[in-house]
Design an enzyme around this catalytic site. Sequence first.
Site, mmCIF file in Angstrom:
data_model
loop_
_atom_site.group_PDB
_atom_site.id
_atom_site.type_symbol
_atom_site.label_atom_id
_atom_site.label_comp_id
_atom_site.label_asym_id
_atom_site.label_seq_id
_atom_site.Cartn_x
_atom_site.Cartn_y
_atom_site.Cartn_z
ATOM 1 N N PRO A 9 0.790 -1.225 0.000
ATOM 2 C CA PRO A 9 0.000 0.000 0.000
ATOM 3 C C PRO A 9 0.825 1.279 0.000
ATOM 4 O O PRO A 9 1.850 1.372 0.672
ATOM 5 C CB PRO A 9 -0.837 -0.106 1.289
ATOM 6 C CG PRO A 9 -0.165 -1.142 2.109
ATOM 7 C CD PRO A 9 0.506 -2.079 1.155
ATOM 8 N N ASN A 10 0.335 2.213 -0.784
ATOM 9 C CA ASN A 10 0.881 3.579 -0.888
ATOM 10 C C ASN A 10 2.194 3.675 -1.661
ATOM 11 O O ASN A 10 2.669 4.772 -1.954
ATOM 12 C CB ASN A 10 1.020 4.226 0.500
ATOM 13 C CG ASN A 10 -0.303 4.268 1.226
ATOM 14 O OD1 ASN A 10 -1.267 4.816 0.695
ATOM 15 N ND2 ASN A 10 -0.385 3.668 2.404
ATOM 16 N N ARG A 17 5.006 10.955 -2.802
ATOM 17 C CA ARG A 17 4.690 10.723 -1.388
ATOM 18 C C ARG A 17 5.929 10.967 -0.529
ATOM 19 O O ARG A 17 6.956 10.316 -0.718
ATOM 20 C CB ARG A 17 4.263 9.264 -1.266
ATOM 21 C CG ARG A 17 4.181 8.743 0.128
ATOM 22 C CD ARG A 17 4.110 7.213 0.156
ATOM 23 N NE ARG A 17 3.873 6.776 1.517
ATOM 24 C CZ ARG A 17 4.116 5.557 1.965
ATOM 25 N NH1 ARG A 17 4.583 4.629 1.154
ATOM 26 N NH2 ARG A 17 3.878 5.260 3.220
ATOM 27 N N TYR A 22 11.090 8.879 1.220
ATOM 28 C CA TYR A 22 11.071 7.770 0.255
ATOM 29 C C TYR A 22 11.767 8.054 -1.071
ATOM 30 O O TYR A 22 11.875 7.157 -1.906
ATOM 31 C CB TYR A 22 9.617 7.343 -0.003
ATOM 32 C CG TYR A 22 8.921 6.842 1.238
ATOM 33 C CD1 TYR A 22 9.407 5.725 1.915
ATOM 34 C CD2 TYR A 22 7.804 7.488 1.753
ATOM 35 C CE1 TYR A 22 8.781 5.262 3.074
ATOM 36 C CE2 TYR A 22 7.170 7.025 2.906
ATOM 37 C CZ TYR A 22 7.657 5.920 3.553
ATOM 38 O OH TYR A 22 7.042 5.450 4.690
ATOM 39 N N ASN A 73 8.024 -5.530 -0.230
ATOM 40 C CA ASN A 73 7.875 -4.343 0.593
ATOM 41 C C ASN A 73 6.375 -4.216 0.833
ATOM 42 O O ASN A 73 5.644 -3.718 -0.021
ATOM 43 C CB ASN A 73 8.422 -3.097 -0.110
ATOM 44 C CG ASN A 73 8.327 -1.869 0.779
ATOM 45 O OD1 ASN A 73 7.681 -1.891 1.826
ATOM 46 N ND2 ASN A 73 8.974 -0.785 0.365
ATOM 47 N N ALA A 76 2.915 -0.569 5.158
ATOM 48 C CA ALA A 76 2.419 -0.624 6.540
ATOM 49 C C ALA A 76 1.905 -2.012 6.928
ATOM 50 O O ALA A 76 1.890 -2.365 8.107
ATOM 51 C CB ALA A 76 1.330 0.423 6.738
ATOM 52 N N HIS A 79 3.809 -4.272 9.365
ATOM 53 C CA HIS A 79 3.801 -4.087 10.817
ATOM 54 C C HIS A 79 2.662 -4.825 11.519
ATOM 55 O O HIS A 79 2.680 -4.952 12.737
ATOM 56 C CB HIS A 79 3.735 -2.588 11.148
ATOM 57 C CG HIS A 79 4.757 -1.789 10.390
ATOM 58 N ND1 HIS A 79 6.116 -2.049 10.450
ATOM 59 C CD2 HIS A 79 4.627 -0.752 9.515
ATOM 60 C CE1 HIS A 79 6.757 -1.200 9.653
ATOM 61 N NE2 HIS A 79 5.884 -0.410 9.070
ATOM 62 N N ASP A 86 1.244 -15.284 7.044
ATOM 63 C CA ASP A 86 0.835 -16.676 6.801
ATOM 64 C C ASP A 86 0.984 -17.046 5.329
ATOM 65 O O ASP A 86 1.356 -18.179 5.010
ATOM 66 C CB ASP A 86 -0.618 -16.898 7.236
ATOM 67 C CG ASP A 86 -0.750 -17.090 8.746
ATOM 68 O OD1 ASP A 86 0.286 -17.168 9.433
ATOM 69 O OD2 ASP A 86 -1.892 -17.148 9.231
ATOM 70 N N GLU A 97 12.306 -9.369 3.051
ATOM 71 C CA GLU A 97 11.485 -8.193 3.370
ATOM 72 C C GLU A 97 12.335 -6.945 3.166
ATOM 73 O O GLU A 97 13.468 -6.894 3.648
ATOM 74 C CB GLU A 97 11.042 -8.282 4.834
ATOM 75 C CG GLU A 97 10.304 -7.048 5.311
ATOM 76 C CD GLU A 97 10.062 -7.046 6.824
ATOM 77 O OE1 GLU A 97 10.438 -8.014 7.519
ATOM 78 O OE2 GLU A 97 9.505 -6.042 7.306
ATOM 79 N N HIS A 99 12.468 -2.462 3.023
ATOM 80 C CA HIS A 99 11.885 -1.132 3.249
ATOM 81 C C HIS A 99 12.861 -0.103 2.728
ATOM 82 O O HIS A 99 14.081 -0.239 2.924
ATOM 83 C CB HIS A 99 11.639 -0.889 4.743
ATOM 84 C CG HIS A 99 10.704 -1.888 5.331
ATOM 85 N ND1 HIS A 99 9.341 -1.798 5.202
ATOM 86 C CD2 HIS A 99 10.947 -3.042 6.008
ATOM 87 C CE1 HIS A 99 8.780 -2.844 5.785
ATOM 88 N NE2 HIS A 99 9.731 -3.624 6.277
ATOM 89 N N SER A 101 12.889 3.084 3.759
ATOM 90 C CA SER A 101 13.297 3.949 4.871
ATOM 91 C C SER A 101 13.874 3.123 6.021
ATOM 92 O O SER A 101 13.735 1.887 6.040
ATOM 93 C CB SER A 101 12.089 4.755 5.362
ATOM 94 O OG SER A 101 11.115 3.875 5.905
ATOM 95 N N ARG A 106 12.199 5.471 13.043
ATOM 96 C CA ARG A 106 10.977 6.242 12.828
ATOM 97 C C ARG A 106 10.014 5.971 13.990
ATOM 98 O O ARG A 106 10.453 5.717 15.098
ATOM 99 C CB ARG A 106 10.384 5.874 11.456
ATOM 100 C CG ARG A 106 11.348 6.215 10.294
ATOM 101 C CD ARG A 106 10.757 5.891 8.939
ATOM 102 N NE ARG A 106 9.563 6.688 8.680
ATOM 103 C CZ ARG A 106 8.674 6.415 7.713
ATOM 104 N NH1 ARG A 106 8.882 5.369 6.909
ATOM 105 N NH2 ARG A 106 7.614 7.172 7.533
ATOM 106 N N ARG A 110 6.619 1.209 13.578
ATOM 107 C CA ARG A 110 7.334 0.706 12.390
ATOM 108 C C ARG A 110 8.490 -0.225 12.756
ATOM 109 O O ARG A 110 9.037 -0.920 11.906
ATOM 110 C CB ARG A 110 7.879 1.864 11.558
ATOM 111 C CG ARG A 110 6.803 2.735 10.957
ATOM 112 C CD ARG A 110 7.373 3.769 10.007
ATOM 113 N NE ARG A 110 6.476 4.892 9.883
ATOM 114 C CZ ARG A 110 5.421 4.943 9.056
ATOM 115 N NH1 ARG A 110 5.160 3.941 8.245
ATOM 116 N NH2 ARG A 110 4.643 6.001 9.026
HETATM 117 C C1 DQA Z 1 7.986 1.339 4.088
HETATM 118 C C2 DQA Z 1 7.979 1.611 5.590
HETATM 119 C C3 DQA Z 1 6.591 1.395 6.168
HETATM 120 O O1 DQA Z 1 6.592 1.663 7.562
HETATM 121 C C4 DQA Z 1 5.593 2.318 5.500
HETATM 122 O O2 DQA Z 1 4.306 2.063 5.998
HETATM 123 C C5 DQA Z 1 5.645 2.240 4.029
HETATM 124 C C6 DQA Z 1 6.938 2.156 3.363
HETATM 125 C C7 DQA Z 1 9.351 1.646 3.451
HETATM 126 O O3 DQA Z 1 9.584 1.209 2.334
HETATM 127 O O4 DQA Z 1 10.173 2.346 4.053
HETATM 128 O O5 DQA Z 1 4.619 2.328 3.366
HETATM 129 O O6 DQA Z 1 7.718 -0.039 3.888
#
Ligand code: DQA
Length: 145
Positions: A9-10, A17, A22, A73, A76, A79, A86, A97, A99, A101, A106, A110
């Site tokens: 997401p996002n 953003r 990012y 990635n 959110a 978390h 699963d 995994e 990220h 950032s 942070r 997170r």
């Molecule tokens: C993220 C870190 C997450 O906490 C956040 O919700 C994101 C991006 C990152 O790539 O740093 O959406 O996964």
Amino acid sequence: MNILVINGPNLNLLGERQTDIYGENTLEELMMWLETSADGQNHNFKFYQSNHEGTIIDSIHDEREWADGMIINAGAFSHYSYAIRDAISSVDINTVEVHLSNIMEREDFRKISVLKDVCIEQIYGLGRNSYIEALKFLQDNSKGD
Ligand code: DQA
């Protein structure tokens, strides 16, 4: 190797953003950069992005025969999504995994990843290089080795 890359997401809004956190690259630019990087050229990729938990889970299921490795990635969802956790443990795919950032520097929420334990590695805080390092980790730890 066949590498499945899932962005949650996002992340479709990368480039607009919170660019201070990012970076300026769009998701498309970032994925293209990964695919055409020196390491990327040795692999086949499938890229998925979704803002929906179930769609992410479906993608993992759908590619479980194809993928030799997965970079995720989950944004959110990382978390708190036990359902994605699963899904990762339900398939036989080495998963890293990532990220962009530094999630350890942070907000407190997170710092926790419910995916970490079912992945072979967690990489964060390197910006787009988090994805390259994940690819290298998969290469170095491929099941064929
Ligand atoms: C993220 C870190 C997450 O906490 C956040 O919700 C994101 C991006 C990152 O790539 O740093 O959406 O996964």
